[in-house]
Every structure is written in structure tokens, then in C-alpha cells.
Design a protein around this motif. Structure first.
Motif, PDB file in Angstrom:
ATOM      1  N   ILE A  26       0.932  -1.021  -0.105  1.00  0.00           N
ATOM      2  CA  ILE A  26       0.068   0.022  -0.005  1.00  0.00           C
ATOM      3  C   ILE A  26       0.930   1.144  -0.072  1.00  0.00           C
ATOM      4  N   GLU A  27       1.986   1.138   0.721  1.00  0.00           N
ATOM      5  CA  GLU A  27       2.722   2.373   0.684  1.00  0.00           C
ATOM      6  C   GLU A  27       3.410   2.638  -0.708  1.00  0.00           C
ATOM      7  N   GLU A  28       3.690   1.578  -1.429  1.00  0.00           N
ATOM      8  CA  GLU A  28       4.438   1.857  -2.657  1.00  0.00           C
ATOM      9  C   GLU A  28       3.208   2.188  -3.623  1.00  0.00           C
ATOM     10  N   GLU A  29       1.952   1.887  -3.370  1.00  0.00           N
ATOM     11  CA  GLU A  29       0.964   2.607  -4.291  1.00  0.00           C
ATOM     12  C   GLU A  29       0.746   3.894  -4.064  1.00  0.00           C
ATOM     13  N   ASN A  30       0.782   4.352  -2.681  1.00  0.00           N
ATOM     14  CA  ASN A  30       0.267   5.664  -2.077  1.00  0.00           C
ATOM     15  C   ASN A  30       1.243   6.289  -2.792  1.00  0.00           C
ATOM     16  N   ALA A  31       2.578   6.046  -2.754  1.00  0.00           N
ATOM     17  CA  ALA A  31       3.825   6.984  -3.217  1.00  0.00           C
ATOM     18  C   ALA A  31       3.710   7.262  -4.779  1.00  0.00           C
ATOM     19  N   MET A  32       3.257   6.097  -5.618  1.00  0.00           N
ATOM     20  CA  MET A  32       2.977   6.405  -6.696  1.00  0.00           C
ATOM     21  C   MET A  32       1.935   7.211  -7.362  1.00  0.00           C
ATOM     22  N   ASN A  33       1.064   7.006  -6.622  1.00  0.00           N
ATOM     23  CA  ASN A  33      -0.393   8.124  -6.773  1.00  0.00           C
ATOM     24  C   ASN A  33       0.172   9.426  -6.491  1.00  0.00           C
ATOM     25  N   THR A  34       1.028   9.554  -5.356  1.00  0.00           N
ATOM     26  CA  THR A  34       1.403  11.061  -5.191  1.00  0.00           C
ATOM     27  C   THR A  34       2.255  11.650  -6.272  1.00  0.00           C
ATOM     28  N   LEU A  35       3.235  10.783  -6.675  1.00  0.00           N
ATOM     29  CA  LEU A  35       4.126  11.261  -7.911  1.00  0.00           C
ATOM     30  C   LEU A  35       3.422  11.666  -8.973  1.00  0.00           C
TER      31      LEU A  35
END
Length: 725
Positions: A451-460
Motif C-alpha cells: 500500500i505504501e508503494e501504491e500511495n507513493a506512486m499516486n502522489t508522484l
């Protein structure tokens, strides 16, 4: 007594005149004594000014003491300050503009004043020379004139060719410092080697002497390369320096040897046979041609390739995507109906090159996909892709830009992707954003459950204003697919709350990519009519012969297309003795408008259009036509495996080098490396170049199949043999 007599004379009528004469005599004596004591320092100053650059140790007889050096330093402080400021300004312009000389009709930002800068350099040199001649004697005058001629030659070369900005550390080290943990030592060593290589190249330019490209009196003897990667040697990827023993022989960045390889890459241990011809090669290739120690272990865990007898097979119903690649492509079209494969989507970049079945299936839909084989792929799957007949190149993808212009790919795909796009300030995704066409699609399929990686990708992706068109986890393929779209205008960038990453500066050339570090900024979407990428191209195949408004030289492009169509139809297809049914992978070593590739399109081949970095930048138009290409400097080895191409085409390629490369013969050696045994070379050039080139090819034991010359121009058609020393 003399003084008394002199005093009495002063009191007389003419005493005033005598006084003035005495003062004048004393003044002259003072000037003479002062000049005697100060002449050594002045002579030293003149001697120091006579050297433009001290490159060799100074003899003991000419060494200057510290006190004299300080006097010199004070005397020239203002001049040095001006020189430093001008040199810094030139360096900044080189950093910003990159390495690609661009024509006047394209990429005007940051490139307008290059020729004016070099002309100002010439004027400065000429004025400096005139001052020195007036100050020095005849001997120093002759010395200065000879040095001035060399300097003017260098400046003329700078005006004609923009020096490649290889010293990435000047701009990249500060912003990338500490970003890649665990690889800092490797990066530092790579940058040091790159810097040394650039310095050696600059020294070579200073020593360059105009003359023939190839020495007609030279004799050649060849030996095999003894490298760690053996028959799969890629010179600028597989680095054989000492520190690589600790960190592995493949670097995170392109690092070429200081001297170009002058050896011949050996054949595979089990021999080499002529590859399977197209289109059968889509389904099978000879295993011994691509055999690799780790390939057998890889096949145990992946069912899209299997070994059957002497062949490596690729079952049509098997793929990395469960349910098959056909189902995968159909699901993408269902998610975004605007994606019409083979119509509005023609040129695609596939990052990773893990499963070439994706490329094969798109080819059936008239989509030309260029696969990026990452250099840390130790299984060498990119070589398997090339053997199958798919457009592929090998490159690192870490800190430097990929060798493409901006906004040229209709779509970019990363299947079963393991790249952490959000890491290191999102640099890699910013590079994808640079080369993706405005309004283009980024298709990402992953099995990440974090979930952390997915949230970071969404932010970027939100920070760069990408729109998520669709997000679906396919029950059959068991992968999550996201489809993003790049903005088509700059309006949305203004509405960002947090302007991070910032917009790139106006003088930042988005098309400069050769040895240019990735910037942590967003390039604006082109809006001026003279810029490429302002409109989406016509549907395929109409776009092949469509000439956009931003192309000023439309007549030249049209003439180039007609010219090569006539030559290919009337000469190449029938008069060279080439069996074109055996030709699949073709390279045009000096592409201009892609006319040669367009003329061969009906032969079911693909052409890698190489635009040299010192030539006019026509690569954006090649992509606009629905073809693929790449930037390259032919003074360095090309980024591909040995035995990659069936035919190499060089039209007036060697005569355009203009002594840029210190070892032009190394280009012929590189041609031997990347050409398959049994492959062909077609060279059109001046007779003075073709005659010694023919001798070099014969020394490599190539078969000269045809030669022809007329009016000091000619052609050589040669075929490579399987012989190795």
C-alpha cells in the motif's frame, strides 16, 4: 669645487634653464634606474602571457618565484576574472543545451546563440593575438601566430560540432549525491572514467590533423577480444576495469573504454549458425545462437520460452501474462477505447524486455514497439528479442536520459513492472514523462501488494498531473493494470497547489539527451507552431507520408523519400545480390529523414534509424512518421549485443565524420561486432574512402560482393563471413 662653480652659474642670467636641464637629467636617470630593476618582472609577465594554456611541466630555467607570481596575479586579476566569467557562462550553456547541434527550425530555446558564442571566441582570440604581436619580438610573434592558428581551428570545430557533455558530475553529482545507496563508489568511479574519457577526447581534438579517414598504406592484423563477457561483449556496458571485480562487470551507467576496442568478438562456444528467418523466428530461434549460462535456470520458472531440441521455442498460448498476451491487449482496449492499436497508437516503448510476446502481438496489429533491454538483465533477454527479429536496444536507465528526443512515443509500457518509479524523487518517471508524447499513454501492470508503494506512486503521478484513465485488477492475468495519460496542454500545471517538481527553465533543451543527466523538473508541453509535439500525428499509415507544419524543410524531406524509393526499387532490391527474405534487422547508420526506412517498409523488416549526435536533429520527424530511431555518437560503440543486425547501411557516413573520431577504423570493428555472420554492409561514399575501406574489409575476410564507382562516388556491398582469428 665643481658644485661651487655650478652654483655660481645658476645665479647668472641663464640659471633657470640650467635648473630645468638638471631636473630633466635627474628624471631620466631615475627612470633608467627604475626600469633596470623592474625589467625582470615585466619580461616574466610577457612570457607568461604568451601561453594560452600550460599543458607541460615548466623547465627549471623558466620557473617563477612566488613573489613574482603574486605580482603577475595582481597584474592580470581583472583579465582572469573576465575569462573565468566567460568560461563559466560557456559551461552553463553546454550543460543546458546538451550535446546535440540542432537546425535553426527546431528547438530554438537554449540553442540560438551557440554559433554567436563561438564567433565571439574567434574575435577574442584574434584581438588577443594582435596585442601580443605588438608587445613581443619576432621570435615570440612567430610562436604566437602558430598557436593562434591551432586555437582558431579548435574554435571552428566548436562552431561546427557541439562537444558532447560527458562530464555529468558537474551537474549531476550535487543533485544526485547519496541518492543510490550501496552504489556510490561505483557511480563515482564511473563518472571519473567518463571524465577522463572526455579529457582524452578533447586532447585528441587538439591534436587532430586533417587528412584521409582511413590510411591507404596501413596494414591490419586482428585478434579476438579476451573479455569477461566473451561472445556477448558490449563495450560500453560490460566494463573490464579493475574495480568492477568487486561490484560486477555491468555498470549502472554507460561507461566506454578509454580507447575503442580494436579486437574481434568471438563466436559462441557451441558455434553459430544462420538465424531462423522471419516470420518463423517469431516462434523459434536457434538455442546455441543465444545460449547463456543463466538462461537454462530462467526457463525453469517461466513458461513463455522452452527448449526443444536445438531450438528455443515461444508457444503462442504462453506468456508472462496469465490468460495470454492477446487477452491482455484486449483488456487494455476495453479499459480505454481511445487506444486503437495500429491506428492512433503506432510507436510504443516497452521497458524491461522481459516477455517479447507483447511485442510480437502488437506487431500483428501494425504497432512498431521498441524494446528497452536494461543493462542489469544478466539473462540477456534483449539478445533473445533481437534474435527473434524485434526492435531492441540495450541501455542503462538510472541517472542519464535515454537517447531519444522529447515527446515522441505514443505509448510506453512496463509489464509486470518491478521498477520503483517513485524512488529518488521520481527521476525515472520524469524521464518517461519527457519522452512520452503529450496526450500519450503510460501502461503499468504490476503485482505490487504494498500500500505504501501504491500511495507513493499516486502522489508522484498527481504531482506531474497525469490522469488515471483506468485501474483494473484482471482476474485472469492476476495483475493490476493502470493506464495514465500525460496532459495535452500547460493549463493544468498552473493549477498545481504544490509546484514540486518545478517546471524546467525555458533555456533547458528537452531534446538534448546524449550524456545528459535526468532533471528533476517538468518540461512544458509544446505550444508554438514551430515546435514538434503540438498535435497528435495522423493515423497509421497516413502519418508515414505526412509532413507536419513544424518541419521547415518539407521539400527536402519529400525529395529524400522519393530519392530512396527510387534507389531501393531500382538498385538495392535487384542489383546488389542480397536475398532480402533473409533480412530482418536493419540499421541506417546515418539516417536523415527516414526515407531509406520508409522505402523498405514493404519488405517486412524494421530499421533502426541512427541520427549521429553531431548531425542535424531530424529524429523527431522520424518518430512523427511512425518509425523508430536513436541518437548515437559513432566514436563510441553502439548499445547492442554482438550479432544483432542482418544489414548495415551507411550513406556518405564516413565522409561526414570530418575527423571527429581519433580511430575511424574502430567504427569498422564495431560494424563487425554488431553484424551477424552472413550479414551485409552497403556503403555509399567517395572513392577515396571506399578504396581503403575495401582493404580493411578484406583484412577482416569479408566477401566483397559488388563495387561500383562513377564521378568519384561509389558503392561497396560486402558480406561478413563466419571466420574468426
Amino acid at each position: 669645487m665643481a658644485l661651487a662653480r655650478f652654483g655660481r652659474q645658476v645665479k647668472r642670467q641663464h640659471g633657470v634653464c640650467v635648473k630645468m636641464t638638471a631636473v630633466a637629467i635627474l628624471g631620466l636617470c631615475f627612470i633608467f634606474v627604475w626600469s633596470m630593476f623592474s625589467s625582470p618582472s615585466n619580461s616574466v609577465t610577457v612570457q607568461r602571457e604568451s601561453f594560452d594554456d600550460i599543458a607541460e611541466p615548466v623547465a627549471s630555467s623558466t620557473m617563477v618565484s612566488k613573489s613574482k607570481g603574486k605580482d603577475i596575479e595582481k597584474h592580470d586579476a581583472n583579465d582572469n576574472k573576465k575569462k573565468v566569467e566567460s568560461s563559466l557562462k560557456e559551461k552553463d550553456e553546454k550543460k543546458v543545451n546538451g550535446s546535440l547541434p540542432l537546425p535553426a527550425h527546431e528547438h530554438k530555446s537554449g540553442k540560438k546563440n551557440e554559433k554567436h558564442v563561438s564567433k565571439r571566441k574567434k574575435d577574442k582570440v584574434k584581438s588577443k593575438l594582435s596585442n601580443k604581436v605588438s608587445k613581443e619580438n619576432r621570435e615570440n610573434q612567430e610562436q604566437e601566430e602558430s598557436q593562434g592558428e591551432e586555437t582558431e581551428k579548435e574554435n571552428e570545430y566548436e562552431e561546427e560540432v557541439v562537444v558532447d557533455d560527458k562530464e555529468e558530475g558537474l551537474d549531476g553529482e550535487s543533485e544526485d549525491k547519496g541518492e543510490m545507496e550501496g552504489d556510490a563508489d561505483v557511480d563515482e568511479s564511473v563518472d571519473q572514467e567518463t571524465q577522463e574519457m572526455a579529457e582524452n577526447e578533447n586532447e585528441g581534438k587538439k591534436r587532430k590533423i586533417k587528412g584521409p579517414v582511413f590510411d591507404p598504406k596501413a596494414h591490419y592484423s586482428w585478434k579476438q577480444c579476451s573479455t569477461r563477457s566473451k561472445h556477448n561483449y558490449i563495450p560500453c556496458i560490460d566494463v573490464e576495469s579493475g574495480f568492477t571485480r568487486l561490484h560486477g562487470y555491468r555498470h549502472r551507467e554507460r561507461t566506454c573504454p578509454k580507447a575503442p576496442p580494436m579486437c574481434l568478438v568471438p563466436l559462441p562456444h557451441d558455434g553459430y549458425d544462420s538465424p531462423v528467418h522471419w516470420p518463423e523466428s517469431k516462434l523459434k530461434v536457434l538455442y546455441k545462437n543465444v545460449g547463456h549460462p543463466k538462461l537454462a535456470a530462467y526457463m525453469k520458472n517461466h513458461n513463455w520460452l522452452i527448449k526443444s531440441g536445438e531450438y528455443l521455442m515461444f508457444p503462442q498460448n504462453q506468456s508472462e501474462f496469465k490468460g495470454g498476451v492477446v487477452h491482455y491487449l484486449e483488456s487494455i482496449e476495453e479499459m480505454v477505447p481511445d487506444i486503437e492499436w495500429g491506428k492512433n497508437i503506432r510507436v510504443v516503448l516497452d521497458v524491461g524486455c522481459s516477455d517479447s510476446s507483447f511485442v510480437a502481438s502488437l506487431l500483428d496489429k501494425d504497432v512498431l514497439t521498441l524494446s528497452l533491454g536494461l543493462k542489469d538483465d544478466l539473462v540477456d533477454l534483449a539478445q533473445v528479442s533481437l534474435e527473434r527479429g524485434f526492435a531492441t536496444f540495450v541501455s542503462p536507465f538510472a541517472r542519464r536520459r535515454l537517447p531519444f528526443p522529447s515527446g515522441v512515443f505514443d505509448a510506453i509500457h512496463c509489464g509486470r513492472c518491478t521498477i520503483l518509479w517513485h524512488a529518488h524523487e521520481g527521476k525515472l518517471l520524469l524521464e518517461i514523462n519527457r519522452i512520452l508524447r503529450p496526450g500519450g499513454y503510460f501502461i503499468l501492470s504490476t503485482k505490487h501488494d504494498s500500500i505504501e508503494e501504491e500511495n507513493a506512486m499516486n502522489t508522484l503521478t498527481s504531482s506531474i498531473c497525469w490522469n488515471i484513465l483506468a485501474h483494473k485488477t484482471d482476474d485472469v492475468s492476476e495483475v493490476g493494470v493502470k493506464i495514465y495519460q500525460k496532459p495535452e496542454s500547460n493549463d493544468i500545471y498552473v493549477l498545481r497547489r504544490r509546484r514540486n517538481p518545478p517546471l524546467c527553465k525555458e533555456n533547458e533543451n528537452p531534446d538534448a539527451s546524449w550524456y545528459v543527466p535526468i532533471k528533476t523538473c517538468l518540461h512544458t508541453v509544446p505550444s508554438a507552431i514551430e515546435q514538434h509535439g503540438t498535435e497528435w500525428p495522423e493515423e497509421w499509415p497516413t502519418r508515414l507520408e505526412t509532413y507536419p507544419d513544424w518541419l521547415n524543410n518539407k521539400e527536402k524531406a519529400i525529395d529524400d523519400t522519393k530519392h530512396w524509393k527510387d534507389i531501393v526499387d531500382k538498385s538495392y532490391l535487384t542489383g546488389l545480390g542480397i536475398n532480402w527474405s533473409t533480412i530482418r534487422n536493419v540499421m541506417d547508420m546515418k539516417a536523415i529523414y527516414g526515407g531509406f526506412a520508409a522505402a523498405l517498409l514493404q519488405q517486412k523488416i524494421w530499421v533502426m534509424n541512427v541520427v549521429p549526435v553531431h548531425a542535424p536533429d531530424t529524429l523527431p520527424f522520424i518518430f512523427e512518421r511512425g518509425l523508430v530511431g536513436i541518437y548515437h555518437d559513432w566514436c563510441e560503440p553502439f548499445g547492442t549485443y554482438p550479432r544483432s543486425y542482418d544489414l548495415l547501411h551507411a550513406d556518405h557516413f564516413f565522409s561526414r565524420l570530418k575527423n571527429r573520431c581519433k580511430h575511424p577504423v574502430s567504427i569498422v570493428v564495431e560494424m563487425d561486432r554488431i553484424l551477424r555472420p552472413g550479414g551485409w554492409v552497403v556503403v555509399r561514399d567517395k572513392v577515396e574512402i571506399l578504396d581503403p575501406l575495401e582493404a580493411i574489409l578484406r583484412s577482416l575476410r569479408w566477401e566483397i560482393r559488388m563495387t561500383y564507382s562513377q564521378n568519384k562516388e561509389g558503392i561497396i556491398c560486402a558480406q561478413k563471413t563466419i571466420w574468426r582469428p
